[in-house]
Every structure is written in C-alpha cells, then in structure tokens.
Design a protein around this motif. Structure first.
Motif, PDB file in Angstrom:
ATOM      1  N   GLN B 360      56.982  58.035 -66.753  1.00  0.00           N
ATOM      2  CA  GLN B 360      55.719  58.731 -67.033  1.00  0.00           C
ATOM      3  C   GLN B 360      55.135  58.247 -68.364  1.00  0.00           C
ATOM      4  O   GLN B 360      53.946  57.959 -68.483  1.00  0.00           O
ATOM      5  N   LYS B 361      56.051  58.135 -69.334  1.00  0.00           N
ATOM      6  CA  LYS B 361      55.644  57.725 -70.682  1.00  0.00           C
ATOM      7  C   LYS B 361      55.071  56.301 -70.614  1.00  0.00           C
ATOM      8  O   LYS B 361      54.022  56.020 -71.211  1.00  0.00           O
ATOM      9  N   LYS B 362      55.790  55.466 -69.854  1.00  0.00           N
ATOM     10  CA  LYS B 362      55.368  54.074 -69.743  1.00  0.00           C
ATOM     11  C   LYS B 362      53.968  53.984 -69.126  1.00  0.00           C
ATOM     12  O   LYS B 362      53.096  53.265 -69.623  1.00  0.00           O
ATOM     13  N   ARG B 363      53.790  54.782 -68.084  1.00  0.00           N
ATOM     14  CA  ARG B 363      52.487  54.798 -67.417  1.00  0.00           C
ATOM     15  C   ARG B 363      51.398  55.285 -68.370  1.00  0.00           C
ATOM     16  O   ARG B 363      50.303  54.727 -68.427  1.00  0.00           O
ATOM     17  N   ALA B 364      51.734  56.300 -69.137  1.00  0.00           N
ATOM     18  CA  ALA B 364      50.761  56.860 -70.081  1.00  0.00           C
ATOM     19  C   ALA B 364      50.383  55.821 -71.134  1.00  0.00           C
ATOM     20  O   ALA B 364      49.207  55.679 -71.498  1.00  0.00           O
ATOM     21  N   VAL B 365      51.398  55.078 -71.609  1.00  0.00           N
ATOM     22  CA  VAL B 365      51.145  54.044 -72.626  1.00  0.00           C
ATOM     23  C   VAL B 365      50.247  52.964 -72.038  1.00  0.00           C
ATOM     24  O   VAL B 365      49.241  52.554 -72.644  1.00  0.00           O
ATOM     25  N   GLN B 366      50.586  52.548 -70.785  1.00  0.00           N
ATOM     26  CA  GLN B 366      49.778  51.517 -70.115  1.00  0.00           C
ATOM     27  C   GLN B 366      48.347  51.988 -69.942  1.00  0.00           C
ATOM     28  O   GLN B 366      47.391  51.262 -70.232  1.00  0.00           O
ATOM     29  N   ALA B 367      48.214  53.245 -69.529  1.00  0.00           N
ATOM     30  CA  ALA B 367      46.882  53.795 -69.284  1.00  0.00           C
ATOM     31  C   ALA B 367      46.061  53.817 -70.560  1.00  0.00           C
ATOM     32  O   ALA B 367      44.859  53.488 -70.564  1.00  0.00           O
ATOM     33  N   SER B 368      46.725  54.171 -71.671  1.00  0.00           N
ATOM     34  CA  SER B 368      45.966  54.240 -72.930  1.00  0.00           C
ATOM     35  C   SER B 368      45.618  52.847 -73.441  1.00  0.00           C
ATOM     36  O   SER B 368      44.612  52.656 -74.114  1.00  0.00           O
ATOM     37  N   GLU B 369      46.482  51.870 -73.103  1.00  0.00           N
ATOM     38  CA  GLU B 369      46.204  50.492 -73.549  1.00  0.00           C
ATOM     39  C   GLU B 369      45.040  49.883 -72.780  1.00  0.00           C
ATOM     40  O   GLU B 369      44.267  49.090 -73.310  1.00  0.00           O
ATOM     41  N   GLU B 370      44.918  50.312 -71.492  1.00  0.00           N
ATOM     42  CA  GLU B 370      43.862  49.723 -70.668  1.00  0.00           C
ATOM     43  C   GLU B 370      42.529  50.187 -71.067  1.00  0.00           C
ATOM     44  O   GLU B 370      41.809  50.607 -71.503  1.00  0.00           O
TER      45      GLU B 370
END
Lengths: 225, 370
Positions: B360-370
């Motif tokens: 979940q954290k990884k997805r959140a980080v990816q989402a914020s980077e995009e």
C-alpha cells in the motif's frame, strides 16, 4: 454448573484457549513491529553498540531503578516512581517467585525453581495492590493523565487489578469459599491473557526491544548514560 | 424385623443403661451435634423440652423402632462397605448397626440369589415410605444400562424401583454421589451419580473414596434419631462433615503459610513433615472431615501419613488434574504443536498484514511521484 465445574472450565479449556490467543496474538504483534523495519546504518559508530546495550540494561533496568535519586522520574514525580516500581516488583515477584505460580510455569515449561516464602510474596503483593490503587487515584486526578486516558487505559487497570485482588483474597481464604475465588482468579487471568496482545500491556515484551534499540543508539554515539 | 424400640433391643442384648447413655454421647459427637436442629426433627413436643443433647438422643432411641436399610451396589468396588465394616470405632458402628436393620446388602447378606431378592421385595412393600436406601457405586446409562445388570435387570431399573418407596437415599462414596472412577474421562458406560437420576427423593451425598465410615454412620444416625436429614451443602453433602476443607484443618497448614514445602516424597521437607502442596495436594478445594475425624480410630489420614490429598470427595476428581501436579497448575498442558501452530498463525497473519501495508505504501509513494 457449580463452582467446582466452573473452576475446571476456567483452569482447563478456557485457560488453554486464552493461552493460545495470547501466544498467537503476541507473535502477531511482534512480527508486525519487526517487519516495520528500520533504516540501514551508514554512519561509522563512535563506540561499541554491544557495550551500549549492556550498559543501558545494567543501569536502566537492573541498578538505577533501585537507586531512586539518580532517576529523573523520581525527582520529578516520586508517586509514579515509587508506586509504579512497587507495582512491577510485587507483580513479578508473585508471578515468578510465588509457589502456586511457579507450579503453573513448571506444568507449562517442564521445570521449576525455588520460590519465596508466602509472607514475603504476600507483603509484596499487598504493596502492589496498594500501589495500583494509588496509581488509579493519581490517574483520576492528574489533569494530563486524565486527558490521555481513554476506556482502554481504565480497562488495562481493571483487568490487571482483578487477578491481583482475587489472588490475594484467595491466598488468605477470606470472605468466600476457596474454589469461588480460585475460579474468579482464573477467569480474570484468562480474560487478561486475551486482552494483553490487544492492549498496551504488551509493553512487557516491547520494553526489551525499545531498551535494546536505545542501548544501540547510545553505544553508537558513545553517550551511554 | 421386630417393632421393638432401639433401646428395648439394646436392653435385651444386655446393654446397661449407663452404656446406653455413653453410646448416645458417642452418637452426638459423631453427628457433630452441639445444639441439634430439633424443631425440624419432627419429634413429639415432650422431647423438645429436654435440654441436653444426649437426653434427646436417648429419648429418641427409647421411642423409635429400628430403621430398615436397603443397600444397593452398582458400579463399585465395595470399598465403602469394606471401610464401614472395618471401622475402628466399634461402639459407634455397633450402635448404628443396632439402630438400623440392614435388610439387603449384596456383600454382607449371608443368603443369596432369589431368596434375598424376594426378601428385598417384601421389605420394600412392608416398609414402603419408611426405609433408607443406601447406594454404593455409579449407575451406567449407556446401552440401556447394559454395563451393569443384576439378575438380568439393569442398575437404573433396580435403583428406580427401590427409590420409589424410600424415605431418603444416601449415596455413599464418590461413585454413587458423583460418578467416581467409572465416570472418569472418557466415561465409557455413561456413569452417573444417584442425585442426577433420582430427583423426587431427598438424596444425601457422602462422597469419598471410600466414604469416611464415621461420616456415613453419623449421617445415618441423624436420620434415625431425628427422622430428618442433616443440613446439606450445594452438593447435598452434610455441612457438619463437609463444611470445611482439608486445608482448613490440616496439621501441615503452618508450613504452607511459612512457605516450607516438600519437593519430592523423600527429600528433607518430606521428612520434616512440611506442606505437600507442591506434590499436588488438593486440600484447599476438598471439603471433607479427614483432617478432623481421620481414619482408623483417629490414628491418621493421608496428608498426615505423607501423601497429598487427592480430592476424593469432590465431583470429577479423577479428571481434576494430575494427582501429583500442583493444584494451581492448569488442568492440561497444551501440546507443543498446538502452541507452535498458534505462534505460526499469529506470525503469518502479522507478515501478511505487514506485506499488505508495504505494498500500500509503495503504491502511495508511486502515486505521489506520478
């Protein structure tokens, strides 16, 4: 159901179930915390981490608690220090060095150890119970503690207090028949065992992790207290 | 059986008045009587005016006939009968045997077979509603009672027939009272105690393995003399004898308080007579008179002789934890595999949750980077 059969239930199936929930629950908590992970340490250490850990245990856990004036907790808040200390000392003396409890460990672990005479455990337990009442009173009156205490905190107090007070009355054969209090003691212990993994009482396990990590940090920086 | 009074019978047998009064005193002691509950006894008014307990007993014995007793044995070892017959209190036993009339007892009756059974039937008819039924041994209910049959009839059938006309029922020994050894796990015969089966008659439990003879005779004497059963606790045991625990009256109690325990049967503590709690003594939860009345004419009782109390006067004592395991210990120890499974389950769920959180954290980080 009479008290004898109720006692068999609380000493038998219910205790087993509670014990398994306790063990499984603590394993869950431990794995959750450990898998949070910690950042890699790239800075060169100034001192020995191991020495830091050893020193912090010696001072913080084994020596300083018994030399009150060096502890800031004592100088700032003697009630918390004395009552908290007495509570933990009495509780663990009874659980580990009380004869009936040692027999519980012996039946679970397969080996036993020498125990303290009843009068000593008895006075420590009485002090423990008195300390708990003092701590409750303090928590009820101190504005900061009142602010940070919710239902879980009051429940923590109650679920630890019940086994202690039923155990004490039972040992002295007061007020009720022995098996009545034995049953209630076992019931309260069973409930407590289930509650521990869900509550902050699990600090009995995490305390050692936090102290170890503190020791590592202190040792690494060469600032062991 | 004759209708002569108990006193007449004793007198005819050569018992002097002095001896008779002595026996009355012994009986009062055996029943633990100081001030008996006379009002509940149903005695005539003129007897209630007597002041001394012993006189009340004497008057009762002078005016009452012997009480017929039918003694049934089911899933038992006859140990309670043995204990009773070998009691070292002959005066007491003599008196009780003089105040009652044992009409049927499979072990003690000289006659056998159909004659004895016929006699039992006659007694049950002649004294319907008057006789005392004593039961020794548990009653098996599995397979329609087939595990214990006498003369082709099942134990439950025999019990129900005899109980129908009984004035009171006394269950002697743990088996008759609570099922005892036959009821121990896994209880293959579905053994039961009498009070679970007969609910329309007063049932007194005298549990023990065996029952203490003096407790049995004291209870029976109470019924004979006062015509009523003594005060009972919630397990139908006479409070006089089962009101205190073994631990309450134990001669080793001071050592318990002082924390002096025997750790094995031959260590220094055992030789010094220290407390047997660590060796599994069940004294604290066992209600019986062993520590005060003792056995063999007050000579000793198990704890005094160096053996922990087994708790034989309590229900299900065979399944109440190991005999030599401390009483505070849990009844069973969970198997290592079960504990391992609990730890494993906790760890697996914890790891799964942690993995889910990390993803979940990884997805959140990816989402914020995009």
């Amino acid at each position: 159901m009479n008290w004898t059969t109720f006692l068999q239930f609380t000493r038998g199936p219910l205790f087993q179930a509670s014990l398994l929930i306790f063990v499984g629950g603590m394993a869950y908590r431990l794995v959750r915390v450990v898998l949070l992970g910690w950042k890699g340490d790239k800075a060169p250490a100034k001192g020995s981490k191991l020495a830091g850990v050893v020193k912090t245990y010696l001072k913080g856990f084994l020596i300083f608690p018994f030399v009150p004036w060096v502890k800031r907790t004592f100088n700032r808040n003697p009630i918390i220090y004395l009552a908290g200390g007495l509570f933990h000392l009495g509780l663990f003396s009874a659980i580990i060095l009380g004869t009936p409890h040692m027999l519980v460990w012996k039946s679970l672990l397969g080996f036993g150890w020498p125990t303290l005479p009843l009068p000593i455990v008895d006075w420590l337990s009485a002090a423990s119970i008195a300390a708990m009442i003092a701590l409750l009173f303090y928590r009820r009156t101190n504005p900061v503690l009142k602010l940070i205490s919710g239902p879980a905190e009051w429940l923590n107090w109650l679920l630890v207090f019940l086994p202690m007070v039923t155990g004490y009355i039972m040992t002295h054969h007061l007020f009720f028949q022995y098996e009545v209090l034995f049953s209630l003691h076992m019931l309260s212990v069973d409930v407590l065992l289930i509650w521990i993994p869900l509550s902050r009482i699990s600090h009995f396990m995490f305390y050692f992790f936090s102290r170890t990590i503190h020791g590592v940090e202190f040792g690494k920086r060469g600032v062991t207290p | 059986m004759s209708e002569e009074t108990i006193y007449q019978r004793l007198e005819n047998n050569g018992v002097s008045r002095r001896d008779f009064l002595k026996l009355c005193g012994t009986l009062a002691g055996a029943m633990g009587l100081a001030v008996p509950p006379l009002e509940a006894s149903g005695l005539p008014d003129h007897l209630l005016t007597e002041n001394k307990t012993i006189h009340k007993i004497a008057r009762a014995l002078e005016t009452k006939a012997r009480v017929p007793v039918i003694w049934l044995e089911f899933q038992d070892c006859a140990g309670c009968s043995e204990a009773l017959t070998r009691s070292q209190s002959p005066t007491l036993i003599d008196l009780v045997l003089n105040t009652i009339s044992v009409e049927y007892h499979e072990t003690l009756t000289a006659a056998a077979g159909h004659q004895t059974e016929e006699n039992k039937q006659n007694i049950m008819q002649q004294y319907a509603g008057q006789y005392v039924l004593v039961v020794e041994g548990s009653i098996p209910m599995a397979l329609g009672g087939a595990y214990c049959t006498i003369g082709g009839r099942s134990a439950i059938e025999i019990l129900e027939e005899a109980a129908a006309g009984a004035a009171a029922i006394i269950s002697t020994g743990n088996c008759a009272a609570f099922g005892g050894l036959p009821k121990a796990d896994p209880n293959p015969t579905d053994a039961k105690g009498v009070w679970e089966l007969i609910t329309d008659k007063p049932v007194v439990n005298i549990p023990g393995c065996p029952a203490i003879p003096e407790v049995f005779t004291g209870t029976l004497a109470h019924f004979v003399i006062f015509g009523a059963l003594p005060e009972l606790d919630d397990l139908n045991r006479p409070v006089t004898f089962y009101g205190k625990t073994i631990h309450d009256r134990c001669l080793r109690r001071p050592f318990y308080e002082a924390g002096k325990f025997a750790n094995s049967f031959d260590d220094e503590g055992a030789k010094q007579g220290w407390c047997l709690y660590k060796l599994g003594c069940k004294g604290p939860t066992t209600y019986n008179a062993c520590a005060s009345i003792k056995w063999d004419a007050g000579l000793s009782f198990p704890v005094q002789s160096g053996h922990p109390c087994l708790g034989c006067s309590e229900p299900d004592f065979w399944d109440g934890g190991g005999f030599y395991q401390g009483q505070s210990a849990p009844l069973n120890r969970p198997a290592a595999t079960v504990v391992g499974a609990a730890v494993g389950a906790g760890a697996v769920v914890g790891a799964a949750m942690a993995a889910n959180n990390a993803a979940q954290k990884k997805r959140a980080v990816q989402a914020s980077e995009e």
